[in-house]
Enzyme design. Structure first.
Site, PDB file in Angstrom:
ATOM      1  N   HIS A   1     -81.568 -26.054 -36.733  1.00  0.00           N
ATOM      2  CA  HIS A   1     -81.149 -27.254 -36.013  1.00  0.00           C
ATOM      3  C   HIS A   1     -80.291 -26.822 -34.831  1.00  0.00           C
ATOM      4  CE1 HIS A   1     -77.388 -26.482 -38.051  1.00  0.00           C
ATOM      5  NE2 HIS A   1     -77.972 -26.609 -39.233  1.00  0.00           N
TER       6      HIS A   1
ATOM      7  N   HIS B   1     -77.600 -24.006 -35.299  1.00  0.00           N
ATOM      8  CA  HIS B   1     -78.097 -22.626 -35.258  1.00  0.00           C
ATOM      9  C   HIS B   1     -78.426 -22.235 -33.810  1.00  0.00           C
ATOM     10  CE1 HIS B   1     -79.646 -23.908 -39.400  1.00  0.00           C
ATOM     11  NE2 HIS B   1     -78.884 -22.880 -39.691  1.00  0.00           N
TER      12      HIS B   1
ATOM     13  N   GLN C   1     -77.199 -15.857 -53.291  1.00  0.00           N
ATOM     14  CA  GLN C   1     -76.019 -16.658 -52.981  1.00  0.00           C
ATOM     15  C   GLN C   1     -76.100 -18.074 -53.523  1.00  0.00           C
ATOM     16  OE1 GLN C   1     -76.632 -16.256 -48.619  1.00  0.00           O
ATOM     17  NE2 GLN C   1     -75.948 -18.372 -48.529  1.00  0.00           N
TER      18      GLN C   1
ATOM     19  N   GLY D   1     -71.213 -19.739 -37.697  1.00  0.00           N
ATOM     20  CA  GLY D   1     -70.712 -21.083 -37.426  1.00  0.00           C
ATOM     21  C   GLY D   1     -69.417 -21.371 -38.175  1.00  0.00           C
TER      22      GLY D   1
ATOM     23  N   SER E   1     -76.691 -29.720 -40.628  1.00  0.00           N
ATOM     24  CA  SER E   1     -76.896 -28.825 -41.759  1.00  0.00           C
ATOM     25  C   SER E   1     -78.350 -28.929 -42.182  1.00  0.00           C
ATOM     26  CB  SER E   1     -75.995 -29.266 -42.927  1.00  0.00           C
ATOM     27  OG  SER E   1     -76.434 -28.659 -44.124  1.00  0.00           O
ATOM     28  N   SER E   2     -78.905 -27.813 -42.609  1.00  0.00           N
ATOM     29  CA  SER E   2     -80.293 -27.835 -43.087  1.00  0.00           C
ATOM     30  C   SER E   2     -80.432 -28.803 -44.253  1.00  0.00           C
ATOM     31  CB  SER E   2     -80.710 -26.436 -43.525  1.00  0.00           C
ATOM     32  OG  SER E   2     -80.441 -25.530 -42.482  1.00  0.00           O
ATOM     33  N   ARG E   3     -79.369 -28.934 -45.040  1.00  0.00           N
ATOM     34  CA  ARG E   3     -79.421 -29.818 -46.215  1.00  0.00           C
ATOM     35  C   ARG E   3     -79.487 -31.297 -45.828  1.00  0.00           C
ATOM     36  NH1 ARG E   3     -76.204 -25.531 -47.836  1.00  0.00           N
ATOM     37  NH2 ARG E   3     -76.936 -24.466 -49.703  1.00  0.00           N
TER      38      ARG E   3
END
Ligand code: AMP
Length: 280
Positions: free
Chosen positions: A34, A37, A61, A148, A188-190
């Site tokens: 997004h 990034h 992780q 970030g 956020s990717s989420r």
């Protein structure tokens, strides 16, 4: 843009470029890219001769199987965005390139930061982060590493890792500002997993951070934390923490005579979001 999947191939390619005096900027990611990034890619492009982005959803992780299994994958769109942001090399390794057979997990002495906040709620997370970042740094050998500030504690952990690896004179860590949606929600990717109702509610995290910043001169730290938690719960969040911490150590603050940061982690409909804001 070059697309490289083999660690050895990337290492040799970059080694040759480094010998020609090229400066390498590196942006590690887990994909589903997004504008947050991409801001790091663009900054790296301005400050280096070559920009490398990695996309690797690092299994070590994740402390929650669902979070790993449902992590969004949008590789074709990612490639398009990287090309238009000026990325030179995409490193897209399969798991065996990062963790070849026989690769053993170390125990990194990250100190108390490992078990606070995110570390407390995601046991083992930062050891997994350190493991993948050490491996990626070994392959890419960047001059500058772009991370970030949205993942503020992660930045601190990776700074510590660079010290542990004795690479402070080789690698400069560059923190990038958090890029937000129009309503303040940190990208956020989420966020891709939020349904329409959750997505609307999610702006409450940023609104709460703003509320904390405004109210800091008027309320006790404990009172502010409690009220913030209640605001988030009212919007349907399950709150892991609302913390007001020393921005240099992340220890819970008892007064405002220091650089403070507000940090929030909260889940809505099982999707866990984090954000933070420097306060003074
Ligand atoms: P991730 O793909 O979530 O592992 O993130 C890869 C890098 O992008 C990390 O250094 C993140 O901190 C950074 N990043 C993620 N979201 C944002 C954002 N909204 N603004 C700026 N950087 C971000």
């Amino acid at each position: 843009m070059l697309l490289i999947k083999k660690a050895g191939q990337l290492f040799s390619h970059l080694n040759a470029e480094k010998k020609l005096g090229k400066r390498i900027g590196f942006v590690p990611t887990m994909g589903a890219l997004h504008a947050g990034h991409l801001s790091l890619i663009v900054q790296s492009g301005q400050e280096n001769d070559l920009t490398v982005c990695s996309i690797f959803v690092n299994p070590t992780q994740f402390n929650n199987a669902d979070d790993f299994n449902f992590y969004p994958v949008t590789i074709e769109k990612d490639i398009e965005q990287l090309v238009s942001s000026g990325c030179d090399i995409l490193f897209l390794p399969p798991v065996a390139e990062i963790y070849p057979p026989g690769h053993t997990k170390k125990n990194y002495p990250l100190g108390q930061i490992e078990n606070m906040l995110e570390g407390y709620y995601r046991p083992g997370h930062f050891q997994g982060v350190a493991q993948v970042v050490e491996r990626l740094l070994e392959i890419v050998q960047p001059d500058r590493l772009y991370l970030g500030q949205k993942d503020y504690q992660q930045c601190m952990v990776i700074k510590k890792l660079i010290q542990i690896l004795d690479k402070e004179s080789e690698i400069q860590l560059i923190p990038g500002e958090t890029v937000r949606e129009a309503d303040g929600l940190a990208m956020s990717s989420r966020n891709l997993r939020l349904n329409e109702t959750n997505r609307k509610a999610a702006s409450a995290i940023f609104e709460t951070l703003r509320f904390i910043k405004e109210q800091l001169p008027n309320q006790s730290l404990e009172g502010l934390k409690e009220e913030s938690r209640a605001r988030l719960e009212e919007k349907g969040f399950i709150v892991d923490y609302v913390e007001l911490a020393d921005a240099d150590t992340l220890e819970s603050a008892t007064d405002t005579n220091r650089r403070l940061i507000a940090l929030i982690a909260a889940s809505i409909n099982g999707i866990r979001l984090i954000d933070n804001q420097l306060l003074n």
